[in-house]
Design a protein around this motif. Structure first.
Motif, PDB file in Angstrom:
ATOM      1  N   ARG A  44      29.495  77.776  57.073  1.00  0.00           N
ATOM      2  CA  ARG A  44      29.162  78.633  55.926  1.00  0.00           C
ATOM      3  C   ARG A  44      28.525  79.942  56.389  1.00  0.00           C
ATOM      4  O   ARG A  44      28.864  81.020  55.902  1.00  0.00           O
ATOM      5  CB  ARG A  44      28.210  77.896  54.977  1.00  0.00           C
ATOM      6  N   LEU A  82      30.145  83.701  55.832  1.00  0.00           N
ATOM      7  CA  LEU A  82      29.426  84.732  55.087  1.00  0.00           C
ATOM      8  C   LEU A  82      29.187  85.978  55.932  1.00  0.00           C
ATOM      9  O   LEU A  82      29.440  87.108  55.498  1.00  0.00           O
ATOM     10  CB  LEU A  82      28.099  84.170  54.575  1.00  0.00           C
ATOM     11  N   ARG A 102      19.997  84.684  50.718  1.00  0.00           N
ATOM     12  CA  ARG A 102      21.220  84.443  49.960  1.00  0.00           C
ATOM     13  C   ARG A 102      20.979  83.354  48.921  1.00  0.00           C
ATOM     14  O   ARG A 102      20.424  82.307  49.221  1.00  0.00           O
ATOM     15  CB  ARG A 102      22.355  84.013  50.888  1.00  0.00           C
TER      16      ARG A 102
END
Length: 765
Positions: free
Chosen positions: A19, A23, A201
């Motif tokens: 992930r 990102l 985030r």
């Protein structure tokens, strides 16, 4: 699932390492697009080149660690090419830029496949890798390396770049173990702490949930506020006010977390313009202003595709080829300007090009040929309405279908998508000069200000974005104010006919209307104004928009629902859908005039002349176009002053010259007959008032002194008789009486010339 060749263990493609890699790589790719375009224009940008090298080096290292062999090989070839560029052994040119941009695209494909399936996908990038290697071994003239500046001298300034304020630097590579180093590799250069070190985030779903909770809190706040109006306990009222303040601050803070710079959408447009201009053989200079302008994330997502389509249209359709521009006396390089700014609680986005523009006559021919409008309807349309026919489904001005356009699909979808989020889009164009597309976008959709109205005992909410003004008619005015043309109700609003529609009738309800009271909500839909008659008008307040259930989604007059302060549900009106149902605008978004009775009213109104009807101080009956009137005023006679030979009055921080229409017409007649004109003498100060019509002349505003204002009328002037009387255009019958039509501009010019001559003679004496 992917098996890592380094440890033989199966890993979950959506674990935290993957992930984070996805990102950060996506963020890096957005910056790479911009950096490569900068290098294509200015190969001497060493800092930019170093940033590109570091980014691809990081992608290569992490891809190798995760077993993404295709991506590792591709990034390695790109990094090797960049090494020679950094060393000055190669010249950064267009072929290199194109190849590296293709590396960016290929990386996006791999990242998308990893996110979706956990593997690199089936793409074959061997040809691109080979091309990168070929470019690397080429040996064009190297870039001259400038001499280092003297210690005392300042370094040469870098060219100004359109960088968004507060934009973070490219993220540092993630902290993961790296494979064994290869020749030529280095560790990324250290950097100072940036914005990325102080940000966190947050999943969009969590923000959406938080926004929904705040919406519920706003509803509860509204209910408590309404309940508090019947209470008198000071401590309770103080607590309610505190709750109201905190809720408002919380709402603003949560909404701010959803706001994003519009530059997040614009980042890809330089690449789109660059690629399309090369494919079309055009030269385009692309400029952007206002990238820091913020919008709600949902709105940014909604406008992404419409804006892309309009940018492509501007390059493909609008801007001409260098040869055509040179032949027309223009620079070979076209200009495309994208700007955003706040105005009136909305965000305005403009896309301006200096291309060929849109020929309204050609649009008319295309529309008639495609049977979108009839020849009769098209003949009645203004040039602006004709140009906006490009938004109709199936309409295209392209003579042939290309890879980029010509199928008549797109601009209608653009308008539909913009209107779905409560925005509007308009187009202005001038042949050979260019085209401007202007969008008005709301800041957010979750919580909006709305006006509450009642019809047939039910409450409805009207978004304030569509609201122009409120009109209330009482007593005799309620009986006489509403007229009928061809059986349709209209109201004369400042000289213009406003079509009226009753909300209860449009919704199929019955209402016991009050005979001596009419409430009109003046709305705008698709550049058309109309009046919605309701039973009662209440307050404007912030409402939380709730989506409609599937049983109501097919009804085009409702945009959603909300819960009012008393806990009852109210439906939110879709003004555009309501305008369609009432035939204010047709299914073709109102650009084509259809044969409905409402639009017959508008066609009839275009044939009418809006006139100001008055008498002069000597009793003559006269008129002139209402469009010349700025204001109607009444001044005490004692406020009139003489300045030299001019009669003036102090008016709105300016000195307003006064012209008595009767006196000026007599002076014009005397001058024409060769008789000496009498000089102006000061009037004796007297009681009472004077009626003045303030008009806007070519050289400023002037006050015309008249006897009395009779009426503002709408009449079709058919019989016109010419006259020899100076200062009078013609005579015609208005309201069954012969009326003289004043030549306002001639009267003003003649008066000024006469006064100037008198002043000159006075000075000479």
């Amino acid at each position: 699932m992917v098996v890592s060749p380094r440890d033989g263990e199966t890993w979950d493609p959506m674990n935290e390492i993957i992930r984070e890699f996805i990102l950060e790589t996506q963020e890096n790719l957005a910056q790479l697009d911009t950096d490569l375009l900068i290098l294509e224009k200015d190969p001497s940008e060493k800092e930019t080149l170093a940033r590109v090298f570091r980014t691809l080096h990081s992608v290569k290292g992490t891809a190798g660690f995760l077993g993404l062999d295709k991506l590792q090989a591709l990034a390695h070839s790109a990094e090797s090419l960049l090494s020679k560029l950094r060393a000055g052994e190669l010249l950064f040119n267009q072929p290199i830029a194109t190849a590296l941009l293709e590396v960016v695209d290929a990386t996006r494909q791999v990242i998308a496949a990893v996110e979706a399936n956990g593997d690199e996908g089936s793409g074959d990038y061997s040809a691109l890798t080979a091309r990168l290697d070929d470019l690397r071994v080429a040996n064009p003239t190297p870039i001259p390396v400038p001499a280092a500046p003297a210690a005392s001298g300042a370094p040469a300034p870098l060219p100004a770049l359109p960088v968004r304020e507060h934009s973070p630097p490219p993220p540092a590579p993630i902290s993961l173990p790296k494979p064994a180093s290869e020749p030529g590799d280095s560790t990324p250069e250290p950097r100072s702490a940036g914005v990325s070190d102080t940000t966190l985030r947050v999943d969009v779903g969590l923000l959406d949930k938080l926004m929904n909770l705040v919406g519920e809190l706003v509803l509860a706040r509204n209910q408590i506020m309404q309940f508090s109006t019947s209470q008198e306990e000071p401590s309770f009222l103080g607590t309610v006010q505190r709750l109201n303040l905190l809720t408002t601050e919380l709402q603003a803070s949560v909404m701010k977390t959803r706001m994003q710079p519009i530059g997040n959408v614009w980042g890809k447009f330089p690449r789109v313009v660059r690629d399309l201009s090369l494919a079309c053989g055009k030269q385009v200079r692309f400029e952007m202003d206002g990238q820091e302008t913020e919008l709600d994330k949902t709105i940014i997502e909604a406008i992404k595709d419409p804006m892309t389509h309009m940018i492509r249209n501007a390059v493909d359709h609008g801007i001409e080829t260098p040869e055509a521009r040179s032949a027309g006396g223009k620079p070979a390089e076209g200009r495309l300007h994208l700007r955003a700014f706040h105005e009136g609680g909305k965000v305005i986005i403009e896309i301006v090009d200096d291309g060929a523009g849109i020929d309204p006559h050609r649009v008319r021919e295309k529309a008639i040929h495609a049977k979108i409008v009839s020849a009769e309807d098209a003949a009645r349309m203004s040039e602006r309405e004709l140009v906006n026919l490009v938004f109709l489904p199936g309409f295209s001005t392209a003579d042939k279908i290309t890879h980029f356009s010509g199928r008549g699909v797109g601009m209608d979808v653009v308008r539909t998508n913009i209107e779905k989020i409560g925005g509007t889009v308009d187009l202005e164009s001038q042949v050979s000069c260019g085209t401007t597309v202007k969008m008005k976008i709301p800041l957010t959709l979750a919580i909006i200000p709305a006006l509450t109205v009642t019809a047939s005992g039910e409450r409805y909410c009207i978004p304030q974005v569509n609201l122009l003004e409120l009109v209330r008619l009482e007593g005799e005015q309620a009986f006489r104010g509403i007229e009928r043309i061809h059986g349709d109700p209209v109201y004369r609003l400042r000289g213009s006919l406003l079509p009226l529609f009753y909300l209860d009738e449009q919704l199929g309800n019955e209402s016991a209307r009050v005979a001596d009271e009419v409430n009109i909500v003046v709305l705008q839909a698709d550049d058309r104004q109309f009046g919605l008659v309701v039973d009662a008008i209440h307050d404007t307040e912030e409402i939380v928009v709730k989506p409609l259930q599937k049983q109501l989604k097919g009804i085009g007059v409702f945009a959603g629902a909300t819960i009012m302060g008393d806990g009852r549900v109210a439906l939110i009106l879709d003004v555009l859908g309501l305008a369609h149902r009432a035939n204010v605008v047709s299914g073709a978004r109102g650009r084509a005039v259809n044969e409905s009775s409402v639009e017959s009213v508008e066609a009839h109104a275009q044939a009418l002349a809006s006139l100001l009807l008055f008498t002069t101080t000597d009793g003559s009956r006269m008129a002139f176009p209402l469009s010349l009137v700025a204001r109607l005023e009444e001044f005490p006679r004692s406020t009139l002053e003489m300045v030299g030979a001019r009669e003036v009055v102090q008016y709105r921080n300016e000195i307003l010259p006064q012209l008595d229409v009767s006196r000026e017409l007599r002076r014009l007649a005397s001058s024409r007959n060769g008789q000496p004109t009498r000089s102006l003498k000061p009037r004796p100060v007297a009681n009472g008032t004077v009626q003045v019509v303030v008009v806007a002349g070519r050289e400023g505003r002037v006050g015309l002194v008249v006897g009395s204002i009779l009426d503002i009328v709408e009449e079709e002037i058919i019989a016109r008789n010419r006259t020899n009387r100076p200062g009078i255009d013609f005579t015609a019958v208005v309201q069954q009486r012969v009326t003289e039509f004043l030549d306002v501009e001639r009267l003003i010019q003649a008066s000024r010339s006469e006064i100037a001559e008198n002043e000159l003679a006075t000075h000479a004496t």
